[in-house]
Scaffold this motif. Sequence first.
Motif, PDB file in Angstrom:
ATOM      1  N   PHE A  66       0.820  -1.196   0.000  1.00 35.18           N
ATOM      2  CA  PHE A  66       0.000   0.000   0.000  1.00 35.18           C
ATOM      3  C   PHE A  66       0.866   1.263   0.000  1.00 35.18           C
ATOM      4  N   ALA A  67       1.873   1.244  -0.888  1.00 37.31           N
ATOM      5  CA  ALA A  67       2.753   2.409  -1.001  1.00 37.31           C
ATOM      6  C   ALA A  67       2.051   3.578  -1.663  1.00 37.31           C
ATOM      7  N   GLY A  68       1.021   3.295  -2.467  1.00 31.89           N
ATOM      8  CA  GLY A  68       0.250   4.361  -3.086  1.00 31.89           C
ATOM      9  C   GLY A  68       0.923   4.951  -4.300  1.00 31.89           C
ATOM     10  N   ALA A  69       0.880   6.273  -4.408  1.00 33.06           N
ATOM     11  CA  ALA A  69       1.457   6.981  -5.548  1.00 33.06           C
ATOM     12  C   ALA A  69       2.925   7.305  -5.267  1.00 33.06           C
ATOM     13  N   TYR A  70       3.772   7.063  -6.258  1.00 28.86           N
ATOM     14  CA  TYR A  70       5.210   7.336  -6.122  1.00 28.86           C
ATOM     15  C   TYR A  70       5.547   8.680  -6.763  1.00 28.86           C
ATOM     16  N   MET A  71       6.308   9.489  -6.018  1.00 32.17           N
ATOM     17  CA  MET A  71       6.903  10.718  -6.543  1.00 32.17           C
ATOM     18  C   MET A  71       8.351  10.752  -6.081  1.00 32.17           C
ATOM     19  N   SER A  72       9.101  11.655  -6.625  1.00 29.17           N
ATOM     20  CA  SER A  72      10.454  11.829  -6.107  1.00 29.17           C
ATOM     21  C   SER A  72      10.369  12.488  -4.734  1.00 29.17           C
ATOM     22  N   ALA A  73      11.367  12.247  -3.895  1.00 24.83           N
ATOM     23  CA  ALA A  73      11.377  12.849  -2.558  1.00 24.83           C
ATOM     24  C   ALA A  73      11.330  14.365  -2.657  1.00 24.83           C
ATOM     25  N   ARG A  74      12.008  14.897  -3.664  1.00 19.34           N
ATOM     26  CA  ARG A  74      12.000  16.353  -3.865  1.00 19.34           C
ATOM     27  C   ARG A  74      10.590  16.845  -4.180  1.00 19.34           C
ATOM     28  N   SER A  75       9.881  16.092  -5.006  1.00 18.07           N
ATOM     29  CA  SER A  75       8.518  16.461  -5.379  1.00 18.07           C
ATOM     30  C   SER A  75       7.590  16.408  -4.174  1.00 18.07           C
ATOM     31  N   VAL A  76       7.761  15.382  -3.336  1.00 14.94           N
ATOM     32  CA  VAL A  76       6.902  15.230  -2.168  1.00 14.94           C
ATOM     33  C   VAL A  76       7.146  16.361  -1.173  1.00 14.94           C
ATOM     34  N   ARG A  77       8.397  16.695  -0.949  1.00 12.17           N
ATOM     35  CA  ARG A  77       8.700  17.794  -0.031  1.00 12.17           C
ATOM     36  C   ARG A  77       8.122  19.109  -0.541  1.00 12.17           C
ATOM     37  N   ALA A  78       8.184  19.312  -1.844  1.00 15.90           N
ATOM     38  CA  ALA A  78       7.680  20.560  -2.415  1.00 15.90           C
ATOM     39  C   ALA A  78       6.174  20.659  -2.258  1.00 15.90           C
ATOM     40  N   ALA A  79       5.488  19.546  -2.363  1.00 16.14           N
ATOM     41  CA  ALA A  79       4.029  19.565  -2.322  1.00 16.14           C
ATOM     42  C   ALA A  79       3.470  19.530  -0.907  1.00 16.14           C
ATOM     43  N   PHE A  80       4.162  18.836   0.013  1.00 16.65           N
ATOM     44  CA  PHE A  80       3.566  18.570   1.316  1.00 16.65           C
ATOM     45  C   PHE A  80       4.430  18.981   2.501  1.00 16.65           C
ATOM     46  N   GLY A  81       5.590  19.552   2.238  1.00 14.99           N
ATOM     47  CA  GLY A  81       6.427  20.058   3.311  1.00 14.99           C
ATOM     48  C   GLY A  81       6.808  18.990   4.312  1.00 14.99           C
TER      49      GLY A  81
END
Length: 963
Positions: free
Chosen positions: A765-780
């Motif tokens: 249940f990992a869900g949607a994959y993004m780059s760590a950089r992308s995740v930090r940019a979107a969700f802090g």
Amino acid sequence: MSAQALPPLVILLVVAILVIAYQAVRRPFLRRLGLRSALRRPAETGLVIAGSLLGTAIITGSFIVGNTLNTSIRQFAFTQLGPIDEIIRVPDPAQAPGIESKIAALHDPRIDGVGSLVAIPASAASSASGSRRAEPQTQVVEANFDALESFGHDPPTTGLLGVTPAPGHSDISQDLADSLDAGVGDRVTLYMYGSSIDVTVDRVLPTVGIAGFSTGTSNSSLSPNAFVAPGTVADAISAGLPPGATPPQDLVIVSNRGGVTDGAAVSSGVTSAIERSLGPSSTLRVDEIKKDLLDAADQSGKQFSSLFLDIGAFAIVAGILLLVNIFVMLSEERKSQLGMLRAVGLRRVDLVRSFMIEGAIYALAAGALGGVLGIGVGWAIVKIAAPIFSGAGDFSLKLLFSMTAASVIGGACIGALISLVTVLVTSIRISRVNIIRAIRDLAEPRLAKMRRRTLVGGLALSLAAGAGFVSTFGNKDAFALAILGPPMVLFGLLPLGTRIIGRRTAVIAVALTSLVWGIFGNTVTGGQFFDGGNLFAFVLQGILLVFAAITLLSQSQETMEGGIRRIAAKRLSLRLALAYPLARRFRTGLTLIMYSLVIFTMTFIAVLSTVFGSQIDTATHDAGGGFNIYVSASGSNPPTVSDIASVAGVEHASPVLYGSVLYKPDSVTDPQPWPVSGITKDLVDVGAPTLTKRAAGFTSDARVWDKLIADPSTVVIDSFFLQKGGGGPGTVYAAPGDNLQVIDPITNKTSTRTVIGIVSYDPNFAGAYMSARSVRAAFGKQVSASRFYVSTAPNRETAVTTALQGRFVANGVEAKTFRRVVEDQQRISTQFLHLMQGYLALGLLVGIAGLGVVMIRAVRERRREIGVLRSLGFLSQQVRAAFLIESGFVAFEGIAVGSVLAIVTAAQLVSHGDFGKGIHFLIPWVQVLVLTGAAFVASLVATAWPARQASRIAPAVALRVAD
């Protein structure tokens, strides 16, 4: 079934019964004729009703399964939310009191409570039982019991007892007490933000309302909560947050006026009022948590009800065919009587009316009894399915059996209506009897030439089906036209083909072409049959295949009839046994279709279960890529990647940012929660999960993952993206090339990501994959580095998982090999498929009961012929053997057609990749042989009694004119 759908069904059935009752009252002769036929042979009438009611039971049972799942998920509203209807996640604890004040100042009559909590992920351990036990998914909650006791003006729904725990003390939920085997007075250690806090348990709270509070996105019925004194969390982070941890959040909670579930009805209005009170500059999001939960419960219930109803459609169709067969046999048995009635002035419409009066008795009895039996069917399914759901790990769900009057009455009404429609259509066909031939008991002649209206109607059907197929080609939602369009075109052209090349040749050509299309059409259309994820496509394909195969078999038997009779010429019992099914091809065909449909489905599921169960190695590689262990940890206190890598045996560890966020593809109206996993380049370098689909322009999985790391505007989703029903992939919410809005659930910050691939298998249940950089940019900082992909030295997986869990108890670490996770998932899938096989066994009962009823009717119909044979010296043992061989012949043909078609279809679907890439086709010969052998033996047992009755017919009695 919803209560809204019930009144139209009841009205329709009542109208139909009133119309039939009016005819019965108005025409006493027709009433007596219909009642006499139904009541004169109660044993046979009972068998007819028994064969008919199973379809109703399956429909009712399917609705009850939906009710149960709906109720089980809705139960979370009581156990994990109670009076809480909306929550607001506040990143700065200092803001929470002001937000509470603004909401309280609204004086909105729809709001009857506002408060706040602090809830953070943690882990807990205790040695109260004598051995050290840990619960890595503990939630630490700070709550002011005095302020929340009257929250929602219904104290029992909060689950909070006594006073707020003092420093060094804690109230724990029953779930946490069970997990740690701890009770009042025991010591428990709580781990969060790098601190360990020893507390004494003051009370064990029931898992109800706030005491069982949980906001998880999974359907987990567990709430391992520990309530601590206010300020405990602040003390834990006084030295700063550990690396990768998510900061604590205050939760402002709101209760709507009304009961636990009633308040959700006004959530939209309350949300709007709260948002206005917070002002246009606020970025905080009001989460309608109760309403979303209840909506998900309704969706899950409907999906599971539809799942069981779809798979049960085979048995329902078998029941319909049984009714058709019975009434065709009744017409044959009463042929002379019907001819005489027509000769003395009875009109065709009156024949239809008399059959409808008789059929109404069967339909109402079968509907009522089937509804009652459906309760038992639903109960049995729930009891069998309960261990499957409760053993599903983090997504465990305790099933609570539930049924509604709407489901039982609705199932009974649908079953009765199906029976009435079937009787009506069959009666119209029966009424077209030729008077002279009926009196003389002669067979109806075949038309030398097709009627013009039949030809015109066939051409119209062919043109309409062809236009529909062409206009919807490639549309995954038009699976019905993709499956049935070309065969309907061919069958529409059948009258014309009969004129040109002859009836037999035309029928064989159409049936053979339809059979080939049913097997290979999915490949020809590029997967259009099943791309929409609708199980009913499989039902339609199965019906098409069986119908075409039986039609082809019947015509082939006509071609080979001479050879078959020569083989049986010297064996009187064999010749008699084969003569009837060969002469009555229509009836034999109905019985074969009825039987083959259920065997087809059960064999197909047996093959599917074996195919999936044999793919553990492939699925493990698809899920883990170059890694073999998946590690999860507490979001408030995760270990660092260097900590994980320092464990002996670990060769590589890659951190993953993990959290639950919101997504809004164009296909949904409101944002939906789903996990996100932020990965780094080292995970891709070692080996990322396998993809099942890639966006246009990507020639390999590696290029997709490289693009994901390099481009923060991209995302790779899992194959079950936003699917919450639990019944398998349904609506596809996003595909490669689509854009998604990704939304921070706290700040409401929105950004856009483009889907470039779909992961083939996601057991963690990992869900949607993004780059760590992308995740930090979107969700802090709202996501934590709390997941790790780990690779180990060969044969060190077990030792490493044990070491990780033992060493990082304080971090809430759970480590599992990908293989174990896959095996657990496969076990659950296999158990569910076995449940479906058991459910389909009801359909097999329809087939076996149908064969028994047909044989009983055959004995009645052929009573005079048997009497003639007996008077000519035919032994009773030969008569009995003839009937047993006849039923065995029909059962064998049905079993052979159904099982062979299922194996061929499964092989074709596996080779096409409909079940995933790299899956190897296997045939479970033992299961298939046991299944078909048991069905064959049961068929012989079902016909043993009518065969015995036939053998005991006295010639003198049988040759009398009177019945």
